[in-house]
Enzyme design. Sequence first.
Site, short mmCIF file in Angstrom:
data_model
loop_
_atom_site.label_atom_id
_atom_site.label_comp_id
_atom_site.label_asym_id
_atom_site.label_seq_id
_atom_site.Cartn_x
_atom_site.Cartn_y
_atom_site.Cartn_z
N PRO A 2 15.19 -21.50 57.56
CA PRO A 2 14.78 -19.57 57.85
C PRO A 2 14.13 -19.24 56.69
CG PRO A 2 16.26 -19.91 59.62
CD PRO A 2 16.13 -21.08 58.87
N GLU A 3 13.15 -18.54 55.97
CA GLU A 3 13.54 -17.83 54.71
C GLU A 3 13.12 -16.78 55.06
OE1 GLU A 3 10.63 -19.91 52.25
OE2 GLU A 3 11.66 -21.97 52.10
N HIS A 91 23.88 -25.46 71.86
CA HIS A 91 25.02 -25.21 70.24
C HIS A 91 24.79 -23.75 70.10
CE1 HIS A 91 24.37 -28.75 68.82
NE2 HIS A 91 23.29 -29.04 69.46
N ARG A 109 22.97 -26.89 63.55
CA ARG A 109 23.77 -27.36 62.31
C ARG A 109 24.90 -26.27 62.03
NH1 ARG A 109 18.48 -29.46 58.66
NH2 ARG A 109 17.55 -30.29 60.92
N ARG A 151 13.79 -16.89 29.70
CA ARG A 151 14.80 -18.16 31.31
C ARG A 151 13.01 -19.98 30.36
NH1 ARG A 151 16.92 -16.88 35.17
NH2 ARG A 151 18.19 -15.22 35.27
#
Length: 270
Positions: A2-3, A91, A109, A151
Site C-alpha cells: 500500500p502506497e 491473519h 505478512r 544528487r
Amino acid sequence: MPELPEVETTRRGVEPHLEGRILRGAVVRNPSLRWPVPPDLAERVAGEKVLAVRRRAKYLLLECESGTLLIHLGMSGSLRVMPAGSPPQKHDHLDLLLGDQVLRFRDPRRFGAVLWHIGPLELHPLLKALGPEPLSDAFGGEALFQAMRRRGSPIKLVIMDNHVVVGVGNIYANESLFHAGISPSRPACDLSRADCDRLAAEIKAVLRRAIDAGGSTLRDFVDSEGKPGYFQQSYMVYNRQEEPCRRCGTPIRHIRQGQRSTYYCPLCQP
C-alpha cells in the site's frame, strides 16, 4: 505494498467511524508485527477519545486525548470497520474496540505496525526525518529543484526517497515520470527548474487521481469496506512491459533500479 493513495483511501474510509468515538480497549491476538505491539495497548487506549484521524506519509495517525496510535499497513495490511463479535480470520491480528463495532487490523505478512506514542508526533523516530507531503503547499517545483541540485542518482530513485518527498512509491513514481516526460534514469541534478515544476505538478496530479480511484490493487490491498482500488486500470507504463505506449505506440520498456521495477516509454521520456 500500500502506497500513499491506498493509505489515504483507508484513512478516509475509517475516519467517519472513528472520529469522536471512545475506544473501549483492544484485543491483540498476535503482537509480533514489524515492531511488537505494546503489551499494555488495551489499557492505554481504553477510554481514549479519537480526536482526529490523520495521515503522515504512509502512517495512519489516530490522535487521542493522551497519545497517538501510529498504524502502518506494511506490505499486506488492511483496516476494516466490522460489527462487534465478527469472528476473526487467520491473519486478523488486532481489534480496536468501539462498542458496537471494531476496527480490525489484518496483515498476512506481518510487516505492518500498531504503536502508541505520547508527545509531539514530529519527534517520533519514524516521523521526524520525513520530507514534505506531496499534496501540501510545502512541496512544489522549487522545493524539488533545491533537493535535486546535488544528487547524481537517477531521478526515479530520488523522488522515492522519503527525505525528499514522502509517499511517492514505485507505482506512482513510474506514472508521474511518464506524465512529466522525464526519463527515470536521468540524473536528478540535471533537471532544470522547469523540469522540476512539471514533475512536481504531475506527482500531485497522479496521486490525486489515484486517491479518487481508491488506490491500486495489485495483490492484497482493499479499502476499509473490503473493496479493491481501481487506479491500475489507467496505468500508462507501470507493469506494461512490451505493451504499446498509450500515447505513441512505442513498446514500454522495463529496467531494474534500486531493486525495483521501472517502466517507461523511450520515445515519450527521452
